[in-house]
Design a protein around this motif. Structure first.
Motif, short mmCIF file in Angstrom:
data_model
loop_
_atom_site.label_atom_id
_atom_site.label_comp_id
_atom_site.label_asym_id
_atom_site.label_seq_id
_atom_site.Cartn_x
_atom_site.Cartn_y
_atom_site.Cartn_z
N PRO A 13 0.80 -1.22 0.00
CA PRO A 13 0.00 0.00 0.00
C PRO A 13 0.83 1.27 0.00
N ALA A 14 2.09 1.21 0.40
CA ALA A 14 2.91 2.42 0.44
C ALA A 14 3.69 2.64 -0.84
N SER A 15 3.48 1.81 -1.86
CA SER A 15 4.35 1.85 -3.01
C SER A 15 4.02 2.95 -4.00
N ILE A 16 2.81 3.50 -3.97
CA ILE A 16 2.49 4.66 -4.80
C ILE A 16 2.36 5.86 -3.88
N SER A 17 3.33 6.73 -3.94
CA SER A 17 3.32 7.91 -3.10
C SER A 17 3.89 9.07 -3.89
N ILE A 18 3.67 10.27 -3.40
CA ILE A 18 4.17 11.44 -4.13
C ILE A 18 5.69 11.46 -4.05
N PRO A 19 6.38 11.41 -5.22
CA PRO A 19 7.83 11.37 -5.21
C PRO A 19 8.43 12.71 -4.86
N SER A 20 9.70 12.68 -4.45
CA SER A 20 10.36 13.91 -4.02
C SER A 20 11.28 14.49 -5.08
N GLU A 21 11.55 13.73 -6.18
CA GLU A 21 12.44 14.24 -7.20
C GLU A 21 11.82 15.41 -7.94
N LYS A 22 12.66 16.16 -8.64
CA LYS A 22 12.16 17.25 -9.44
C LYS A 22 11.38 16.71 -10.63
N PRO A 23 10.37 17.46 -11.10
CA PRO A 23 9.54 16.97 -12.20
C PRO A 23 10.35 16.61 -13.44
N GLU A 24 11.39 17.41 -13.76
CA GLU A 24 12.18 17.14 -14.95
C GLU A 24 12.84 15.77 -14.86
N LYS A 25 13.39 15.45 -13.69
CA LYS A 25 14.06 14.16 -13.51
C LYS A 25 13.04 13.02 -13.58
N LEU A 26 11.89 13.26 -12.98
CA LEU A 26 10.87 12.22 -12.99
C LEU A 26 10.44 11.89 -14.41
N ARG A 27 10.20 12.92 -15.22
CA ARG A 27 9.74 12.68 -16.58
C ARG A 27 10.79 11.93 -17.39
N SER A 28 12.06 12.21 -17.14
CA SER A 28 13.11 11.53 -17.88
C SER A 28 13.28 10.09 -17.42
N ASP A 29 12.88 9.81 -16.17
CA ASP A 29 13.05 8.47 -15.63
C ASP A 29 11.86 7.55 -15.91
N VAL A 30 10.74 8.12 -16.32
CA VAL A 30 9.51 7.33 -16.44
C VAL A 30 9.69 6.15 -17.38
N CYS A 31 10.31 6.40 -18.53
CA CYS A 31 10.42 5.34 -19.54
C CYS A 31 11.33 4.20 -19.08
N SER A 32 12.24 4.49 -18.13
CA SER A 32 13.15 3.44 -17.68
C SER A 32 12.60 2.67 -16.50
N ARG A 33 11.47 3.10 -15.94
CA ARG A 33 10.90 2.42 -14.79
C ARG A 33 10.02 1.26 -15.22
N PRO A 34 10.06 0.16 -14.50
CA PRO A 34 9.09 -0.91 -14.80
C PRO A 34 7.69 -0.43 -14.42
N ARG A 35 6.81 -0.30 -15.42
CA ARG A 35 5.51 0.29 -15.15
C ARG A 35 4.55 -0.68 -14.49
N SER A 36 4.73 -1.97 -14.77
CA SER A 36 3.67 -2.88 -14.35
C SER A 36 4.19 -4.30 -14.19
N PRO A 37 3.76 -4.97 -13.12
CA PRO A 37 4.06 -6.41 -13.01
C PRO A 37 3.15 -7.26 -13.89
N PHE A 38 2.22 -6.61 -14.60
CA PHE A 38 1.27 -7.33 -15.44
C PHE A 38 1.65 -7.31 -16.92
N LEU A 39 2.74 -6.60 -17.27
CA LEU A 39 3.19 -6.51 -18.66
C LEU A 39 4.68 -6.82 -18.74
N PRO A 40 5.06 -8.04 -19.04
CA PRO A 40 4.13 -9.17 -19.19
C PRO A 40 3.79 -9.76 -17.83
N PHE A 41 2.69 -10.49 -17.75
CA PHE A 41 2.35 -11.16 -16.51
C PHE A 41 3.05 -12.52 -16.45
#
Length: 355
Positions: free
Chosen positions: A62-90
């Motif tokens: 339940p604590a895994s989705i929280s408001i991040p502390s990084e700057k927005p620019e860094k977050l946007r650049s990191d989004v594509c490198s983050r694993p978005r989902s444990p369901f793709l692939p499942f």
């Protein structure tokens, strides 16, 4: 020899669960259930799961989705490198069956036998509202529609005989970053229950059925926080579920004095599209919990993710809380059950004066 006859979804779920548990793909945590009576007549089921704290981040924590502390620019650049989902692939061992737009997957970290997830086949954000496809598929699962056993080559007709066909499911959706949501990929959850969730004692009593019109959102005077519930007609058209859901959510936020507009829109902010909260707090849509059975819908707008050191999601508002320690359980027993309402009130909004 595998059979090709259709079987109820509940049988397919339980057979797949048992198979995946035996093979070590599902991690099942033992628990004990404790009943705590409260003054307004809701007898809460509190499940003590001491192993819950070992569940990995990003898959059901339940604590895994929280408001991040990084700057927005860094977050946007990191989004594509983050694993978005444990369901793709499942994981193949998690697969139960599929519908046009959804997969039914086992909950890999379960405390209840047969707990499953309804996930979108393509990535969608957990910040988005439910749509007609989500809700019509939910209706099929709640009514235990049949699926083909040929999806399970190692399960024979005989092996399903020990699995009861009549299973009641509680559906729930944790929407938003303080709702108790676990992963950013849009998913509803289905929990097998014996009859009705404890909160149903308020909504499904004979007095309530006589007082509250079906298909119309209401607030219940006994509940001490902003919310909305709706009794569903027994012959409701699944195609109408989306409009009923939207009116329910709108009424729930109105009861808190908050505009529901942002949480009923498909999100367009780059972070929200990825299922991650924006750094700019005012951009995040309001969070809420949604519960559904064959008989009713229930929505609670969320202010905080936890209160009195207890994390709460939709199941908590349905009357079923999880504790990780004996100390947490003992806190909930205080004041003849009143402490439970303190937890829920601490996570929700107050009702406006008009409700």
């Amino acid at each position: 020899m595998a059979a090709s006859k259709p079987i109820p979804i509940s049988q397919a779920i339980l057979a797949t669960f048992d198979r995946s548990l035996a093979s070590g793909h599902v991690r099942f945590s033992p628990s004990t259930v404790h009943t705590i009576a409260t003054p307004i007549g809701v007898n809460f089921q509190v499940r003590l799961v001491t192993a819950l704290s070992s569940k990995p981040e990003g898959y059901g924590n339940p604590a895994s989705i929280s408001i991040p502390s990084e700057k927005p620019e860094k977050l946007r650049s990191d989004v594509c490198s983050r694993p978005r989902s444990p369901f793709l692939p499942f994981e193949p061992a998690m697969y139960v069956t599929a519908f046009d737009h959804h997969n039914v997957l086992l909950n890999k970290f379960s405390v209840v036998r047969g707990h499953v997830l309804l996930t979108t086949k393509e990535f969608e954000s957990q910040f988005n509202p439910l749509d007609g496809a989500d809700l019509s598929t939910t209706w099929k699962i709640l009514h235990n529609d049949r699926t083909f056993i040929s999806d399970y080559p190692d399960i024979t007709v005989g092996s399903t005989e020990k699995h009861p066909q009549a299973i009641t499911y509680l559906c729930f959706y944790n929407c938003g970053h303080v709702s108790g949501a676990s992963v950013p990929h849009k998913h509803l959850q289905f929990l097998p229950i014996e009859d009705q969730p404890p909160i149903a004692s308020l909504f499904l009593s004979e007095a309530a059925k006589a007082k509250y019109q079906q298909g119309v959102p209401h607030t219940h005077s006994a509940l001490p926080f902003a919310h909305s519930f709706m009794l569903l007609p027994p012959n409701v058209n699944p195609l109408n579920l989306e409009s009923l859901y939207r009116s329910l959510v709108a009424h729930a936020f109105s009861s808190a004095g908050i505009s529901p507009a942002k949480c009923l829109e498909v999100q367009t902010h780059p972070m929200l599209v990825e299922g991650l909260p924006a750094v700019e707090e005012d951009i995040n849509p309001p969070s809420y919990n949604f519960v559904m059975t064959k008989e009713f819908m229930f929505c609670v707008p969320r202010r905080f993710e936890r209160a009195l050191d207890l994390s709460v999601n939709s199941v908590g508002f349905a009357g079923m809380l999880l504790c990780k320690t004996e100390q947490q359980l003992e806190v909930l027993r205080l004041d003849v059950g009143e402490r439970i309402w303190d937890v829920l009130k601490g996570c929700a909004f107050e009702k406006t004066a008009s409700t």
